[in-house]
Design a protein around this motif. Sequence first.
Motif, mmCIF file in Angstrom:
data_model
loop_
_atom_site.group_PDB
_atom_site.id
_atom_site.type_symbol
_atom_site.label_atom_id
_atom_site.label_comp_id
_atom_site.label_asym_id
_atom_site.label_seq_id
_atom_site.Cartn_x
_atom_site.Cartn_y
_atom_site.Cartn_z
ATOM 1 N N THR A 77 0.399 4.397 1.886
ATOM 2 C CA THR A 77 0.425 5.360 2.988
ATOM 3 C C THR A 77 1.721 5.295 3.803
ATOM 4 O O THR A 77 2.336 6.330 4.098
ATOM 5 C CB THR A 77 -0.787 5.132 3.913
ATOM 6 O OG1 THR A 77 -1.947 5.035 3.093
ATOM 7 C CG2 THR A 77 -0.956 6.251 4.905
ATOM 8 N N GLU A 129 -2.581 -12.268 -2.438
ATOM 9 C CA GLU A 129 -3.959 -12.623 -2.086
ATOM 10 C C GLU A 129 -4.401 -13.769 -2.968
ATOM 11 O O GLU A 129 -3.776 -14.051 -3.984
ATOM 12 C CB GLU A 129 -4.886 -11.439 -2.341
ATOM 13 C CG GLU A 129 -4.488 -10.207 -1.566
ATOM 14 C CD GLU A 129 -5.664 -9.276 -1.317
ATOM 15 O OE1 GLU A 129 -6.571 -9.664 -0.571
ATOM 16 O OE2 GLU A 129 -5.663 -8.161 -1.845
ATOM 17 N N GLU A 158 -2.793 11.669 0.320
ATOM 18 C CA GLU A 158 -2.528 11.791 1.747
ATOM 19 C C GLU A 158 -2.387 13.284 2.063
ATOM 20 O O GLU A 158 -1.642 13.978 1.368
ATOM 21 C CB GLU A 158 -1.209 11.085 2.146
ATOM 22 C CG GLU A 158 -1.010 9.670 1.589
ATOM 23 C CD GLU A 158 -1.973 8.612 2.138
ATOM 24 O OE1 GLU A 158 -2.669 8.876 3.146
ATOM 25 O OE2 GLU A 158 -2.028 7.521 1.546
ATOM 26 N N MET A 197 -6.292 -8.546 -7.131
ATOM 27 C CA MET A 197 -5.096 -8.894 -7.881
ATOM 28 C C MET A 197 -3.891 -8.984 -6.936
ATOM 29 O O MET A 197 -3.944 -8.491 -5.816
ATOM 30 C CB MET A 197 -4.787 -7.803 -8.918
ATOM 31 C CG MET A 197 -5.937 -7.352 -9.773
ATOM 32 S SD MET A 197 -6.265 -8.507 -11.075
ATOM 33 C CE MET A 197 -4.740 -8.417 -12.009
ATOM 34 N N LEU A 228 -14.890 0.006 -3.685
ATOM 35 C CA LEU A 228 -14.061 0.634 -4.709
ATOM 36 C C LEU A 228 -12.877 1.367 -4.100
ATOM 37 O O LEU A 228 -11.833 1.499 -4.720
ATOM 38 C CB LEU A 228 -14.878 1.671 -5.486
ATOM 39 C CG LEU A 228 -15.946 1.174 -6.434
ATOM 40 C CD1 LEU A 228 -16.558 2.348 -7.164
ATOM 41 C CD2 LEU A 228 -15.345 0.195 -7.428
ATOM 42 N N GLU A 275 0.866 -1.179 0.000
ATOM 43 C CA GLU A 275 0.000 0.000 0.000
ATOM 44 C C GLU A 275 0.898 1.223 0.000
ATOM 45 O O GLU A 275 2.117 1.089 0.135
ATOM 46 C CB GLU A 275 -0.925 -0.009 1.219
ATOM 47 C CG GLU A 275 -0.195 -0.011 2.553
ATOM 48 C CD GLU A 275 -0.262 1.304 3.272
ATOM 49 O OE1 GLU A 275 -1.354 1.864 3.376
ATOM 50 O OE2 GLU A 275 0.798 1.798 3.721
ATOM 51 N N TYR A 278 -5.474 3.434 11.593
ATOM 52 C CA TYR A 278 -6.594 4.382 11.569
ATOM 53 C C TYR A 278 -7.087 4.799 12.949
ATOM 54 O O TYR A 278 -7.063 4.031 13.902
ATOM 55 C CB TYR A 278 -7.775 3.775 10.809
ATOM 56 C CG TYR A 278 -7.495 3.621 9.331
ATOM 57 C CD1 TYR A 278 -7.301 4.728 8.525
ATOM 58 C CD2 TYR A 278 -7.413 2.361 8.747
ATOM 59 C CE1 TYR A 278 -7.034 4.600 7.172
ATOM 60 C CE2 TYR A 278 -7.152 2.210 7.397
ATOM 61 C CZ TYR A 278 -6.965 3.341 6.619
ATOM 62 O OH TYR A 278 -6.698 3.207 5.282
ATOM 63 N N ARG A 289 -11.957 -1.366 8.574
ATOM 64 C CA ARG A 289 -10.767 -1.237 7.742
ATOM 65 C C ARG A 289 -9.706 -2.278 8.123
ATOM 66 O O ARG A 289 -9.647 -2.750 9.242
ATOM 67 C CB ARG A 289 -10.163 0.173 7.792
ATOM 68 C CG ARG A 289 -11.152 1.283 7.540
ATOM 69 C CD ARG A 289 -11.391 1.538 6.075
ATOM 70 N NE ARG A 289 -10.209 1.916 5.356
ATOM 71 C CZ ARG A 289 -9.738 1.233 4.288
ATOM 72 N NH1 ARG A 289 -10.374 0.182 3.845
ATOM 73 N NH2 ARG A 289 -8.654 1.623 3.681
HETATM 74 P P1 HAM Z 1 -7.035 -0.614 1.382
HETATM 75 O O1 HAM Z 1 -8.456 -0.623 1.814
HETATM 76 O O2 HAM Z 1 -6.189 -1.752 1.788
HETATM 77 O O3 HAM Z 1 -6.430 0.749 1.933
HETATM 78 O O4 HAM Z 1 -6.968 -0.475 -0.178
HETATM 79 C C1 HAM Z 1 -7.599 0.618 -0.835
HETATM 80 C C2 HAM Z 1 -8.182 0.197 -2.149
HETATM 81 O O5 HAM Z 1 -7.209 -0.490 -2.936
HETATM 82 C C3 HAM Z 1 -9.337 -0.796 -2.069
HETATM 83 O O6 HAM Z 1 -10.538 -0.165 -1.777
HETATM 84 C C4 HAM Z 1 -9.325 -1.343 -3.477
HETATM 85 O O7 HAM Z 1 -9.877 -0.415 -4.405
HETATM 86 C C5 HAM Z 1 -7.862 -1.428 -3.769
HETATM 87 N N1 HAM Z 1 -7.319 -2.778 -3.512
HETATM 88 C C6 HAM Z 1 -6.862 -3.289 -2.371
HETATM 89 N N2 HAM Z 1 -6.430 -4.554 -2.556
HETATM 90 C C7 HAM Z 1 -6.623 -4.838 -3.861
HETATM 91 C C8 HAM Z 1 -6.372 -5.972 -4.674
HETATM 92 N N3 HAM Z 1 -5.806 -7.075 -4.179
HETATM 93 N N4 HAM Z 1 -6.712 -5.928 -5.996
HETATM 94 C C9 HAM Z 1 -7.269 -4.802 -6.514
HETATM 95 N N5 HAM Z 1 -7.514 -3.709 -5.788
HETATM 96 C C10 HAM Z 1 -7.200 -3.714 -4.476
HETATM 97 C C11 HAM Z 1 -5.170 1.186 1.702
HETATM 98 O O8 HAM Z 1 -4.386 0.675 0.926
HETATM 99 C C12 HAM Z 1 -4.828 2.467 2.445
HETATM 100 N N6 HAM Z 1 -3.406 2.789 2.183
HETATM 101 C C13 HAM Z 1 -5.730 3.593 2.044
HETATM 102 C C14 HAM Z 1 -5.406 4.875 2.724
HETATM 103 C C15 HAM Z 1 -4.715 5.908 2.235
HETATM 104 N N7 HAM Z 1 -5.736 5.179 3.968
HETATM 105 C C16 HAM Z 1 -5.282 6.364 4.261
HETATM 106 N N8 HAM Z 1 -4.619 6.805 3.213
#
Ligand code: HAM
Length: 426
Positions: free
Chosen positions: A83, A115, A131, A122, A283, A81, A263, A258
């Motif tokens: 952040t 995953e 951010e 994916m 999404l 990710e 958080y 989450r």
């Molecule tokens: P997260 O909920 O783990 O949050 O991922 C955010 C978004 O990334 C998901 O809602 C989805 O759209 C996409 N996503 C996650 N995993 C996959 C996957 N395996 N395949 C396709 N899309 C995926 C974060 O990553 C935090 N860093 C968000 C954040 C930013 N919070 C604060 N700042």
Amino acid sequence: MDIRIPRGTQDILPGTSEKWQFIEAKIHDICRRFNYAEIRTPIFEQTELFQRGVGDTTDIVQKEMYTFADRGGRSLTLRPEGTASVVRSYVENKLYGSAVQPEKLYYIGPMFRYERPQSGRMRQFFQFGVEAIGSDDPAIDAEVIAMAMEFYKELGLRGLKLVLNSLGDIDSRKAHREALIAHFKPHINEFCSDCQSRLETNPLRILDCKKDRNHPLMESAPSILDYLNEESRQYFNSVKSLLDKMDIPYEVDSGLVRGLDYYNNTAFEIMIEGEGFGAITTLMGGGRYNGLVEDIGGPESPGIGFALSIERLLMALESQNVELPVTKGLDCYLVALGEEPAQKAAVLLTELRRAGVSADKDYLNKKIKGQFKAADRLQASYTAVLGEDELQKGIINVKSMERGEQKEIPLTEFTNYIREKMEEEK
Ligand code: HAM
């Protein structure tokens, strides 16, 4: 040889890559309007960053990271990710010292999670994330949420649902954590092994368990919203009332927890309703992380952000039959007959391209029919034919493929003619 693409990854081929470029341009544009600047961080980081940042007890860190030792024996991890990396960079580059705060940053890039691959999930996926670090004004929470909604709306998505929760500050969470342990402990052996180990390490995550989601104790579990202290409650109310004023509808769901540890207070997701989208309906996700900068070695700097994947966005657009206005064809295809005309065509191509026109010609020595076919396949707006005769007369035969009209144009005016035509058609 049977070498294939790794599971959970995809090639983005011509025909689709134009959509990606369109979306990326939209991202740069919306970030410019909301005054977020782009940051690019490495694709791998020290493993410890994610252990500390995302959290040792999260699924991401425990089961999903691509971790490897480099030749120097350091443990590195492909970022799962964005952040944690952005916060690391914020601290390392002392961005907390810049003149204008909060520091408003955005990124687009690949993330990696091991995953179980399925539609919308994916192993390599591309996130667009923002951010805003250095302010705990509820207005910045509202801005970040509004930006995500605006982005999807401008792309033409419908049926969006914004789900909102507050996870409270550290004190509120402590009280809630104790209540959760007291609630689940007497029956914990009825839960899956993951939940059993979550009970002491991270009981909030039990609420997000897919296996045990129908256990009756889930429904009756203590809600974080009943444990918010005065400050957290007021903060949450301010965010909600700003969203009301901005006319952004939302639903409060105290079950939204989450999957990452950093958080507190505001947490949100955007879901999509409707058929044709399969099991995965989230999404985008995001929230506030007021302790993360300190955890990673910087001064106290509250932050908030979101991330969404371009893959899920494209799935959603497809499920709603939204056509992105991607530019399709070539501006001009040169058909040259004979050696000298072919050489002249190479020179004309250079002129056209310098003038900003997209142009191409044949490189396979095709006959006239084959060259016209290629022009057709490339959806050229204009085809220009140059034979020995034309060359001698100093002209070129230009045909508008759409209207079928044909015109002889002096070679000296050709580039300008095509450029003007293309500008008219824009
Ligand atoms: P997260 O909920 O783990 O949050 O991922 C955010 C978004 O990334 C998901 O809602 C989805 O759209 C996409 N996503 C996650 N995993 C996959 C996957 N395996 N395949 C396709 N899309 C995926 C974060 O990553 C935090 N860093 C968000 C954040 C930013 N919070 C604060 N700042």
